[in-house]
Motif scaffolding. Structure first.
Motif, PDB file in Angstrom:
ATOM      1  N   LEU A 193      -1.241   2.591   9.026  1.00 35.72           N
ATOM      2  CA  LEU A 193      -2.074   2.843   9.285  1.00 35.72           C
ATOM      3  C   LEU A 193      -3.243   2.094  10.122  1.00 35.72           C
ATOM      4  O   LEU A 193      -3.103   1.038  10.158  1.00 35.72           O
ATOM      5  CB  LEU A 193      -3.053   2.379   7.648  1.00 35.72           C
ATOM      6  N   THR A 198      -5.707   2.646   2.333  1.00 36.57           N
ATOM      7  CA  THR A 198      -6.164   4.082   2.845  1.00 36.57           C
ATOM      8  C   THR A 198      -7.752   3.978   2.404  1.00 36.57           C
ATOM      9  O   THR A 198      -8.008   4.707   3.026  1.00 36.57           O
ATOM     10  CB  THR A 198      -5.205   4.839   1.524  1.00 36.57           C
ATOM     11  N   THR A 203     -10.183  -1.838   1.668  1.00 41.39           N
ATOM     12  CA  THR A 203      -9.583  -2.565   3.154  1.00 41.39           C
ATOM     13  C   THR A 203     -10.003  -3.889   3.307  1.00 41.39           C
ATOM     14  O   THR A 203      -9.226  -5.124   4.396  1.00 41.39           O
ATOM     15  CB  THR A 203      -9.279  -1.225   4.047  1.00 41.39           C
ATOM     16  N   THR A 219      -1.344  -3.152  12.761  1.00 35.74           N
ATOM     17  CA  THR A 219      -1.670  -2.245  12.283  1.00 35.74           C
ATOM     18  C   THR A 219      -1.531  -0.676  13.087  1.00 35.74           C
ATOM     19  O   THR A 219      -0.833  -0.934  14.704  1.00 35.74           O
ATOM     20  CB  THR A 219      -3.428  -1.934  11.769  1.00 35.74           C
TER      21      THR A 219
END
Length: 415
Positions: A193, A198, A203, A219
């Motif tokens: 991600l 998500t 986040t 990431t």
């Protein structure tokens, strides 16, 4: 006599048989549930097993004790579903006709999907914690491990409980601090991600915790292979991450039964109406939990909410009534952040995790998107709730199947 058959006696299947057994007319319907395994695992407990927070006995029980005696319980491997014939074939040639079929076969890890992942390093310096065997083997490894580069890695989405890998790094931070060896362990979190989770709001909160705990975050890492000889993972852009101990979440795939039956997508998840839980290709086949391709978390709380709505839709279907398009993707998850604290997130198809109070507006006692001791206690209490209420199909008081917006500060997600 009509037949309702449930495939899988994990969380979703066990809840459904308990929901339906007292609601279908006994003189008209026979309910059969099929699963090849005798043991029922409390899968959320696999997160805690490596850190000796739970024992092996706390995460497994005899599955039969949760199946009502009125149901026909068959412990055999399911070979094939024949939708056109309304038939399920079991090992040994036994055939089960059905009028309604519920697919609750879950997901499994597939480390063989990535080159080198399940090679010579598997369960030596490469581990998963999404299976009982993996979590137990990792527990034994951590007991003796003297430190080095710990890499916690997600192969691809979707996975069961998408927040669990982050919880693992937070608990690892606490675990090594308590052992007095945190300075000897370099923890790196690697994800495909573009952020820690998500959902953007969650986040942001979780990235802050990673920084606070001195956990490196990498990431957009799309793994190509595991170079077990040189102890590094390599992505398609040739980025390399070295490890001494790799804790990976392999590709999660639906049961191979769905591939054999030509009913699954590329990951063997069954295409399902996201609001009714009726499968898209067969009106008398329904799906629930991790077996579906729904755009929501593959988590026990989601299956719990689905079960309440699916039960009502099964009854509507039997009566020839329109199905209610009621499931909104509701997910409710505690996130362990270590040191006896946790976050709580609540979201659905259209709303991100929000700040506010839960379950009572303005009162709580639980706070959303904020670390607290109360949230940690809620996470710990869920094990009792799981064994004593959730599996038995008992409604959890004050928690609705659909996400409530009361007491929350939410913004609608961009479509």
């Amino acid at each position: 006599m009509k037949h309702l058959v449930i495939l899988g006696a994990g969380t979703s299947g066990t809840m459904m048989v308990n929901h339906l057994i007292g609601k279908l007319p006994k003189k008209e319907w026979k309910i059969t549930i099929v699963d090849q395994y005798k043991t029922h695992y409390y899968q959320p407990g696999f997160l805690f097993l490596p850190f000796d927070i739970y024992t092996t006995q706390q995460v497994k029980k005899d599955g039969r004790k949760f199946i009502p005696k009125e149901a026909n319980y068959i412990q055999k491997k399911i070979e094939l579903i024949l939708p056109k014939e309304n038939l399920v074939k079991l090992e040994g040639g036994e055939e089960l006709p059905y009028d309604i079929l519920i697919v609750a076969t879950g997901t499994n890890i597939a480390p063989d999907e990535i080159e080198g992942m399940d090679g010579p390093g598997w369960y030596k310096d490469i581990f998963d914690f999404y299976t009982y065997q993996g979590a137990k083997a990792l527990r034994n490894k951590l007991r003796e491990w003297e430190g080095g580069k710990l890499v916690v890695h997600i192969t691809e989405m979707p996975i069961k409980c998408p927040i669990a890998p982050l919880e693992f790094v937070f608990l690892a931070d606490s675990y090594f601090k308590n052992k007095g060896m945190r300075d000897s362990v370099d923890i790196t979190f690697v994800t495909p991600l573009s952020g820690a989770f998500t959902k953007p709001k969650a986040t942001k909160a979780l990235h802050y915790l990673l920084e606070e705990k001195n956990i490196t975050e990498i990431t957009d890492f799309n793994i190509e292979r595991v170079d077990y000889e040189n102890k590094k993972i390599v992505d398609y852009a040739d980025t390399e991450v070295e490890y001494d101990l790799l804790v990976t979440v392999p590709t999660n795939m639906g049961d191979a039964l769905l591939e054999r039956s030509e009913m699954g997508d590329e990951l063997n998840h069954i295409p399902t109406n996201k609001a009714t839980l009726q499968t898209l290709d067969h009106e008398n086949i329904f799906a629930i939990g991790d077996a579906t391709n729904l755009p929501t978390s593959k988590a026990g709380s989601v299956a719990h909410f689905e079960a309440e709505i699916l039960t009502e839709n099964i009854l509507h279907y039997i009566k020839g009534e329109p199905l209610k398009e009621e499931f909104d993707g509701h997910a409710n998850c505690f996130i362990e952040t270590g040191n006896g604290k946790a976050l709580l997130i609540d979201f659905n198809y259209t709303h991100e995790p929000v700040e506010g109070t839960f379950p009572f507006p303005g009162v709580g006692p639980l706070q959303l998107l904020k670390e607290s001791r109360a949230n940690h206690m809620g996470k710990m209490a869920f094990k009792w709730v799981y064994w004593n209420m959730l599996l038995k199909g008992t409604h959890i008081p004050f928690v609705s199947a659909n996400m409530s917006t009361k007491g929350k500060h939410f913004e609608k997600m961009e479509s």
